[in-house]
Write a protein that holds these residues in place. Structure first.
Motif, PDB file in Angstrom:
ATOM      1  N   LEU A 192       0.813  -1.216   0.000  1.00 36.24           N
ATOM      2  CA  LEU A 192       0.000   0.000   0.000  1.00 36.24           C
ATOM      3  C   LEU A 192       0.850   1.272   0.000  1.00 36.24           C
ATOM      4  CD1 LEU A 192      -2.810   1.186  -0.017  1.00 36.24           C
ATOM      5  CD2 LEU A 192      -2.897   0.944   2.467  1.00 36.24           C
ATOM      6  N   PRO A 193       1.893   1.389   0.840  1.00 33.79           N
ATOM      7  CA  PRO A 193       2.739   2.582   0.758  1.00 33.79           C
ATOM      8  C   PRO A 193       3.372   2.759  -0.611  1.00 33.79           C
ATOM      9  CG  PRO A 193       3.140   1.424   2.814  1.00 33.79           C
ATOM     10  CD  PRO A 193       2.271   0.532   1.983  1.00 33.79           C
ATOM     11  N   GLY A 194       3.823   1.651  -1.211  1.00 37.61           N
ATOM     12  CA  GLY A 194       4.423   1.748  -2.535  1.00 37.61           C
ATOM     13  C   GLY A 194       3.438   2.257  -3.573  1.00 37.61           C
ATOM     14  N   ILE A 195       2.209   1.763  -3.516  1.00 35.26           N
ATOM     15  CA  ILE A 195       1.178   2.205  -4.458  1.00 35.26           C
ATOM     16  C   ILE A 195       0.878   3.687  -4.279  1.00 35.26           C
ATOM     17  CG2 ILE A 195      -1.274   1.993  -5.035  1.00 35.26           C
ATOM     18  CD1 ILE A 195      -1.031  -1.000  -4.515  1.00 35.26           C
ATOM     19  N   LEU A 196       0.758   4.124  -3.029  1.00 36.66           N
ATOM     20  CA  LEU A 196       0.411   5.522  -2.775  1.00 36.66           C
ATOM     21  C   LEU A 196       1.528   6.467  -3.212  1.00 36.66           C
ATOM     22  CD1 LEU A 196      -1.326   5.167   0.706  1.00 36.66           C
ATOM     23  CD2 LEU A 196      -2.408   5.757  -1.463  1.00 36.66           C
ATOM     24  N   VAL A 197       2.762   6.077  -2.996  1.00 36.71           N
ATOM     25  CA  VAL A 197       3.875   6.928  -3.422  1.00 36.71           C
ATOM     26  C   VAL A 197       3.966   6.966  -4.944  1.00 36.71           C
ATOM     27  CG1 VAL A 197       6.395   7.109  -3.485  1.00 36.71           C
ATOM     28  CG2 VAL A 197       5.227   6.734  -1.313  1.00 36.71           C
ATOM     29  N   LEU A 198       3.830   5.823  -5.588  1.00 40.22           N
ATOM     30  CA  LEU A 198       3.898   5.786  -7.054  1.00 40.22           C
ATOM     31  C   LEU A 198       2.690   6.446  -7.705  1.00 40.22           C
ATOM     32  CD1 LEU A 198       5.294   2.186  -7.646  1.00 40.22           C
ATOM     33  CD2 LEU A 198       6.520   4.353  -7.884  1.00 40.22           C
ATOM     34  N   ALA A 199       1.598   6.554  -6.958  1.00 42.05           N
ATOM     35  CA  ALA A 199       0.408   7.209  -7.503  1.00 42.05           C
ATOM     36  C   ALA A 199       0.666   8.679  -7.813  1.00 42.05           C
ATOM     37  CB  ALA A 199      -0.756   7.088  -6.514  1.00 42.05           C
ATOM     38  N   GLY A 200       1.687   9.247  -7.195  1.00 43.17           N
ATOM     39  CA  GLY A 200       2.008  10.641  -7.460  1.00 43.17           C
ATOM     40  C   GLY A 200       2.739  10.864  -8.766  1.00 43.17           C
ATOM     41  N   LEU A 201       3.297   9.798  -9.352  1.00 49.20           N
ATOM     42  CA  LEU A 201       4.086   9.965 -10.576  1.00 49.20           C
ATOM     43  C   LEU A 201       3.313  10.615 -11.724  1.00 49.20           C
ATOM     44  CD1 LEU A 201       6.278   6.724 -10.728  1.00 49.20           C
ATOM     45  CD2 LEU A 201       7.052   9.073 -10.409  1.00 49.20           C
ATOM     46  N   PRO A 202       2.069  10.187 -12.006  1.00 50.41           N
ATOM     47  CA  PRO A 202       1.351  10.827 -13.118  1.00 50.41           C
ATOM     48  C   PRO A 202       1.076  12.312 -12.884  1.00 50.41           C
ATOM     49  CG  PRO A 202       0.328   8.729 -12.521  1.00 50.41           C
ATOM     50  CD  PRO A 202       1.298   9.069 -11.441  1.00 50.41           C
ATOM     51  N   LEU A 203       1.118  12.748 -11.626  1.00 52.09           N
ATOM     52  CA  LEU A 203       0.840  14.152 -11.327  1.00 52.09           C
ATOM     53  C   LEU A 203       2.077  15.033 -11.457  1.00 52.09           C
ATOM     54  CD1 LEU A 203      -1.398  13.685  -8.153  1.00 52.09           C
ATOM     55  CD2 LEU A 203      -2.138  14.008 -10.509  1.00 52.09           C
ATOM     56  N   LEU A 204       3.248  14.422 -11.557  1.00 53.12           N
ATOM     57  CA  LEU A 204       4.485  15.196 -11.642  1.00 53.12           C
ATOM     58  C   LEU A 204       4.718  15.618 -13.085  1.00 53.12           C
ATOM     59  CD1 LEU A 204       6.759  13.136  -9.219  1.00 53.12           C
ATOM     60  CD2 LEU A 204       5.470  15.216  -8.750  1.00 53.12           C
ATOM     61  N   ARG A 205       3.942  16.560 -13.536  1.00 50.56           N
ATOM     62  CA  ARG A 205       3.987  16.992 -14.929  1.00 50.56           C
ATOM     63  C   ARG A 205       4.859  18.224 -15.085  1.00 50.56           C
ATOM     64  NH1 ARG A 205      -2.225  16.179 -17.131  1.00 50.56           N
ATOM     65  NH2 ARG A 205      -2.462  14.009 -16.440  1.00 50.56           N
ATOM     66  N   ARG A 206       5.794  18.106 -16.006  1.00 55.41           N
ATOM     67  CA  ARG A 206       6.727  19.197 -16.252  1.00 55.41           C
ATOM     68  C   ARG A 206       6.016  20.481 -16.659  1.00 55.41           C
ATOM     69  NH1 ARG A 206      12.051  18.875 -17.141  1.00 55.41           N
ATOM     70  NH2 ARG A 206      11.868  16.610 -17.294  1.00 55.41           N
ATOM     71  N   SER A 207       4.949  20.348 -17.447  1.00 58.73           N
ATOM     72  CA  SER A 207       4.267  21.525 -17.969  1.00 58.73           C
ATOM     73  C   SER A 207       3.594  22.339 -16.869  1.00 58.73           C
ATOM     74  CB  SER A 207       3.206  21.109 -19.003  1.00 58.73           C
ATOM     75  OG  SER A 207       2.250  20.238 -18.403  1.00 58.73           O
ATOM     76  N   ILE A 208       3.334  21.691 -15.732  1.00 56.02           N
ATOM     77  CA  ILE A 208       2.632  22.377 -14.633  1.00 56.02           C
ATOM     78  C   ILE A 208       3.578  22.774 -13.525  1.00 56.02           C
ATOM     79  CG2 ILE A 208       0.872  22.082 -12.842  1.00 56.02           C
ATOM     80  CD1 ILE A 208      -0.596  20.229 -14.742  1.00 56.02           C
ATOM     81  N   LEU A 209       4.521  21.900 -13.194  1.00 54.45           N
ATOM     82  CA  LEU A 209       5.341  22.093 -12.010  1.00 54.45           C
ATOM     83  C   LEU A 209       6.687  22.751 -12.278  1.00 54.45           C
ATOM     84  CD1 LEU A 209       4.612  18.778 -10.084  1.00 54.45           C
ATOM     85  CD2 LEU A 209       3.630  21.032  -9.718  1.00 54.45           C
ATOM     86  N   GLU A 210       7.000  23.038 -13.515  1.00 51.94           N
ATOM     87  CA  GLU A 210       8.242  23.751 -13.795  1.00 51.94           C
ATOM     88  C   GLU A 210       7.904  25.142 -14.314  1.00 51.94           C
ATOM     89  OE1 GLU A 210      11.019  21.723 -16.224  1.00 51.94           O
ATOM     90  OE2 GLU A 210      11.652  20.372 -14.615  1.00 51.94           O
ATOM     91  N   PRO A 211       7.979  26.152 -13.449  1.00 50.33           N
ATOM     92  CA  PRO A 211       7.660  27.519 -13.872  1.00 50.33           C
ATOM     93  C   PRO A 211       8.557  27.964 -15.007  1.00 50.33           C
ATOM     94  CG  PRO A 211       7.869  27.367 -11.484  1.00 50.33           C
ATOM     95  CD  PRO A 211       8.367  26.084 -12.032  1.00 50.33           C
ATOM     96  N   ARG A 212       7.962  28.681 -15.929  1.00 51.10           N
ATOM     97  CA  ARG A 212       8.712  29.173 -17.080  1.00 51.10           C
ATOM     98  C   ARG A 212       8.936  30.670 -16.945  1.00 51.10           C
ATOM     99  NH1 ARG A 212       8.980  25.171 -20.724  1.00 51.10           N
ATOM    100  NH2 ARG A 212       7.482  23.472 -20.576  1.00 51.10           N
TER     101      ARG A 212
END
Length: 212
Positions: A192-212
């Motif tokens: 369960l911890p592994g699933i919850l941590v990996l669940a964040g991967l799809p949300l780590l989007r460069r277009s949103i989280l890297e200010p330009r």
């Protein structure tokens, strides 16, 4: 705050991962007793998790500086997920091998702690440039509240997993546990911890989280 998409995105990742990490930590006592068969291993499990995290903590900023913070964050999540996948086999693995996975989880945990807090100031600065509003104070408050909520709900989530597995509670932990309860402990401690941590991967989007 509702209009600040990048912050909400990062906050969601951090909350879900805090929930996963709290679930793992809640399961250490149960895993040492019923999965590894020795209640005295609880201390060594904590040390085996925290010490590698402390040792490798300074390395993650260097990885972020070379490859980028998001790439480092993703790598830390994957390292933690691989470690949790390995721990799922703890019932059949030698204890020494399981501790290697515990150490790897600690290494991933260090990166999971470093990179959200490294990305957050970038988002704050970019938002201040965009809106002209200073939001560092309310950002810190919302962030801390979210982290606290995740850490508080984690043990409760682990308790639900124990209930589903038919765990038999007792005052002195002397009650015999069915195989389903031991499996539930292992799933709550590792899968369960592994699933919850990996669940964040799809949300780590460069277009949103890297200010330009």
């Amino acid at each position: 705050m509702r209009q600040w998409r990048a912050f909400r995105w990062l906050l969601g990742v951090y909350f879900v991962q805090s929930l996963g990490l709290a679930t793992l930590l809640a399961g250490v006592n149960y895993a040492s007793r019923y999965v590894f068969g020795d209640a005295d291993l609880q201390t060594y499990l904590f040390v085996g998790f925290v010490l590698p995290a402390l040792v490798t903590m300074p390395l993650w900023p260097r990885i972020g500086a070379h490859w980028g913070k998001l790439a480092g964050f993703r790598f830390a999540c994957i390292a933690f997920g691989v470690a949790c996948a390995g721990l799922c086999a703890a019932l059949v693995l030698p204890v020494g091998v399981s501790f290697v996975f515990v150490a790897l989880a600690g290494v991933g945990y260090a990166g999971i702690q470093v990179f959200p807090l490294a990305i957050l100031p970038d988002l704050i600065s970019a938002e201040e440039e965009r809106t002209g509003a200073t939001r560092a104070g309310i950002t810190a408050g919302v962030w801390t509240a979210s982290e606290t909520l995740g850490l508080a709900l984690g043990p409760g989530l682990f308790g639900l997993v124990l209930t589903a597995g038919g765990y038999v509670s007792s005052v002195d932990a002397s009650a015999a546990q069915p195989d389903s309860a031991v499996t539930a402990i292992l799933l709550g401690f590792a899968l369960l911890p592994g699933i919850l941590v990996l669940a964040g991967l799809p949300l780590l989007r460069r277009s949103i989280l890297e200010p330009r």
